[in-house]
Scaffold this active site. Structure first.
Site, PDB file in Angstrom:
ATOM      1  N   ARG A   1       6.461  -9.261  -3.203  1.00  0.00           N
ATOM      2  CA  ARG A   1       5.345  -9.941  -3.459  1.00  0.00           C
ATOM      3  C   ARG A   1       4.439  -9.080  -4.589  1.00  0.00           C
ATOM      4  O   ARG A   1       4.187  -9.672  -5.628  1.00  0.00           O
ATOM      5  CB  ARG A   1       4.530 -10.270  -2.332  1.00  0.00           C
ATOM      6  CG  ARG A   1       3.396 -11.155  -2.394  1.00  0.00           C
ATOM      7  CD  ARG A   1       2.979 -11.247  -1.039  1.00  0.00           C
ATOM      8  NE  ARG A   1       3.975 -11.046  -0.042  1.00  0.00           N
ATOM      9  CZ  ARG A   1       4.398 -12.203   0.809  1.00  0.00           C
ATOM     10  NH1 ARG A   1       4.471 -13.333   0.457  1.00  0.00           N
ATOM     11  NH2 ARG A   1       5.471 -11.650   1.562  1.00  0.00           N
ATOM     12  N   THR A   2       3.949  -7.914  -4.264  1.00  0.00           N
ATOM     13  CA  THR A   2       3.052  -7.163  -4.927  1.00  0.00           C
ATOM     14  C   THR A   2       3.488  -6.810  -6.421  1.00  0.00           C
ATOM     15  O   THR A   2       3.085  -6.904  -7.236  1.00  0.00           O
ATOM     16  CB  THR A   2       2.657  -6.178  -4.143  1.00  0.00           C
ATOM     17  OG1 THR A   2       2.131  -6.312  -2.965  1.00  0.00           O
ATOM     18  CG2 THR A   2       1.565  -5.139  -5.059  1.00  0.00           C
TER      19      THR A   2
ATOM     20  N   LYS B   1      17.768  11.534  -6.644  1.00  0.00           N
ATOM     21  CA  LYS B   1      18.328  12.897  -6.669  1.00  0.00           C
ATOM     22  C   LYS B   1      17.333  13.868  -6.407  1.00  0.00           C
ATOM     23  O   LYS B   1      17.674  15.057  -6.655  1.00  0.00           O
ATOM     24  CB  LYS B   1      18.682  12.902  -8.000  1.00  0.00           C
ATOM     25  CG  LYS B   1      19.796  11.857  -8.415  1.00  0.00           C
ATOM     26  CD  LYS B   1      19.952  11.748 -10.104  1.00  0.00           C
ATOM     27  CE  LYS B   1      20.867  10.752 -10.381  1.00  0.00           C
ATOM     28  NZ  LYS B   1      20.785  10.424 -12.002  1.00  0.00           N
TER      29      LYS B   1
ATOM     30  N   ARG C   1       3.225   2.331  -5.994  1.00  0.00           N
ATOM     31  CA  ARG C   1       3.269   2.081  -4.638  1.00  0.00           C
ATOM     32  C   ARG C   1       3.869   3.395  -4.174  1.00  0.00           C
ATOM     33  O   ARG C   1       4.950   3.578  -4.466  1.00  0.00           O
ATOM     34  CB  ARG C   1       3.879   0.773  -4.196  1.00  0.00           C
ATOM     35  CG  ARG C   1       4.222   0.786  -2.485  1.00  0.00           C
ATOM     36  CD  ARG C   1       4.460  -0.305  -1.997  1.00  0.00           C
ATOM     37  NE  ARG C   1       3.314  -1.365  -2.102  1.00  0.00           N
ATOM     38  CZ  ARG C   1       3.165  -2.483  -1.756  1.00  0.00           C
ATOM     39  NH1 ARG C   1       4.414  -2.786  -0.825  1.00  0.00           N
ATOM     40  NH2 ARG C   1       2.200  -3.104  -1.521  1.00  0.00           N
TER      41      ARG C   1
ATOM     42  N   HIS D   1      -4.991  -0.535  -0.488  1.00  0.00           N
ATOM     43  CA  HIS D   1      -4.463  -1.339  -0.970  1.00  0.00           C
ATOM     44  C   HIS D   1      -5.234  -2.526  -2.016  1.00  0.00           C
ATOM     45  O   HIS D   1      -5.673  -3.512  -1.541  1.00  0.00           O
ATOM     46  CB  HIS D   1      -3.421  -2.326  -0.147  1.00  0.00           C
ATOM     47  CG  HIS D   1      -2.486  -3.249  -0.987  1.00  0.00           C
ATOM     48  ND1 HIS D   1      -2.383  -3.338  -2.351  1.00  0.00           N
ATOM     49  CD2 HIS D   1      -1.346  -4.162  -0.510  1.00  0.00           C
ATOM     50  CE1 HIS D   1      -1.480  -4.064  -2.643  1.00  0.00           C
ATOM     51  NE2 HIS D   1      -0.857  -4.375  -1.571  1.00  0.00           N
TER      52      HIS D   1
END
Lengths: 318, 183
Positions: free
Chosen positions: A64-65, A92, A114, A142
């Site tokens: 969603r975000t 990696k 994020r 957030h």
């Protein structure tokens, strides 16, 4: 009575609600209200950010975000590319700083990120010239979620000041709750929280919330009830006995909703666990604004991108 | 600094009445006319013109408000960091498709605002025609743009400050030119 909006944002970044003043929040919400109208036009795109590049650096799962940011970037004509941890150099063993420096070497204007570690966007914001937007850092903040929640409340109820907002659920693992508490209190709302004692961190009281352990006490007479998702994937340690028991004590059901103020808004940041923290009759009921939250999310992110854009920025002051 | 008044409230009233008459004369089918004011002072000017047109024809054209901020050519890299202009409201009560839109603004100067307004309007639909009405034309165009209806030509130096003040926005009414006085 609402605060007069600021003329502009002071920092180059949006790392959290905490650094924002009430007039800056007001400016973002006012701008977002105008941005929302763009989605109603035949041509849902404006040229304001043409030539700007945005990197969406999502090192934790998000649908969603990330989609919401991508949609916002496209509607403002920015060029964007999205990056996730699977199938990239992060797998990696590259460090976050090296990943970010390599991305910055390609000269993006924005990095939307994020990350599972609290404070990582704040740290990168100080090291990078690009504007950094926090799309969720661990269980910390957030900010765009809190802004879209505030926008949704304001559009429905006309104000934030003087409202009583009850936030119920897993407060321990939620970044949404911290940003929301900071924003709502800064704008003059009262915040009550409720959840099982194992999921209510001690800092909630220190943040100035009314803490309840019975959900009914928190939602009685509330203007808004915001349900938080039970993060089933993080419940390895099981902070409550069973999902069924959680539902019995902390789910928003039609019966419980009747304790709140008439016309009380029902919100959820998604994704919902139907039948766990929220009953479908409420989630799909007339008081639910859950899908409006999603719509408003795009507008809020457009507002933030627009307001942070510009020439060469100064680093965010602490 | 020397501040000279060019028009007072009565002068603005007379000027708008003449512009309204010209708009009526130019419009073939007045039902198509749609006045759209550019934020901020174009909006009350459009409202006043609509009333004047209604008085002359019996048909009051719709009035819209257009914010051009997101289409300006000086946002983004051409502007200092985080100094983006504040958005104002766009409110178009009717669709612009197949209408004769009269864009209304207070001062025509470089023409850059009008360019932005044209691009903004095009994203709302496909008007039959777009015309431009300005209360004041002060010259110094930087783009090939001309107005169809001009209230008053005011020859000015670039360093002059041409100020339109309207009661709806400013609490006073008139047009002034402020000149830098040398020496």
């Amino acid at each position: 009575m609402s605060v007069a909006p600021a003329r502009r944002l002071r920092g180059k970044d949006l790392v959290g609600i905490d650094p924002l003043t009430a007039p800056e929040i007001q400016l973002i919400l006012d701008t977002a209200d105008e941005m929302a109208k763009i989605a109603e036009r035949p041509i849902k795109k404006v040229p304001a950010l043409r030539g700007k590049t945005v990197v969406n650096l999502f090192l934790e799962p998000s649908t969603r975000t990330r989609f919401s940011f991508e949609m916002a970037e496209k509607r403002l004509s920015a060029d964007s590319l999205s990056f996730s941890s699977s199938g990239t150099s992060v797998e990696k063993g590259e460090t976050l700083l090296d990943t970010a420096r390599n991305l910055e070497a390609m000269q993006p204007d924005f990095i939307v990120m994020r990350h599972r570690y609290a404070g990582s966007p704040h740290w990168l914001a100080k090291l990078l010239k690009s504007s950094v937007i926090n799309a969720g850092d661990g269980a910390h903040e957030h900010p765009t979620q809190a802004l879209l929640d505030a926008m949704t409340i304001r559009r429905r109820l006309g104000r934030l000041e003087g409202l009583t907002v009850a936030i119920v659920g897993d407060l321990e693992h939620s970044r949404v709750v911290r940003s929301n508490v900071l924003l709502l209190q800064r704008m003059g709302a009262t915040v009550r929280v409720a959840g099982p004692p194992s999921l209510v961190p001690a800092q909630m009281e220190a943040m100035g919330c009314e803490v309840h352990h019975r959900m009914e006490d928190a939602i009685a007479g509330a203007d808004v009830v915001m349900m938080l998702r039970i993060q089933l994937e993080r419940q390895g340690k099981m902070n409550f006995p069973t999902v069924r028991e959680y539902y019995d004590f902390f789910a928003l059901t039609p019966e419980r909703l009747r304790l709140a103020k008439r016309g009380c808004l029902v919100m959820h940041p998604g994704p919902m666990n139907r039948g766990v923290e929220i009953d479908s009759r409420v989630a799909d009921g007339p008081q639910s604004v859950i899908l409006e939250q999603v719509t408003n999310g795009v507008a809020v992110r457009m507002a933030v991108l627009y307001l942070l854009a510009g020439g060469n920025g100064e680093p965010t002051a602490d | 600094m020397k501040r000279v008044q060019i028009l007072d409230a009565a002068g603005i009233g007379k000027t708008l009445a003449r512009m309204a008459a010209q708009i009526v004369e130019r419009s073939g089918d007045e039902k198509l006319t749609y006045l759209i004011g550019v934020q901020t002072r174009g909006v009350p000017l459009a409202r006043r013109l609509a009333k004047l047109i209604a008085a002359a024809t019996g048909v009051e054209p719709p009035v819209g408000a257009l914010d051009i901020t997101l289409y300006r050519d000086d946002v983004g890299p051409w502007r200092a960091a985080h100094q983006q202009p504040v958005l104002r409201s766009t409110d178009l009560p009717e669709r612009v498709d197949n209408r004769v839109v009269v864009l209304v603004d207070d001062v025509l100067y470089t023409g850059r605002t009008v360019r932005a307004a044209l691009d903004t309007l095009m994203d709302y639909g496909r008007p039959k025609a777009i015309r431009l009405a300005v209360l004041v034309d002060r010259g110094h165009r930087e783009l090939p743009i001309a107005a169809d209806f001009v209230g008053r030509q005011i020859p000015s130096a670039r360093s002059d400050d041409v100020q339109v003040r309207l009661v709806e926005c400013d609490g006073e009414e008139g047009v002034w030119v402020e000149k830098e006085v040398e020496g």
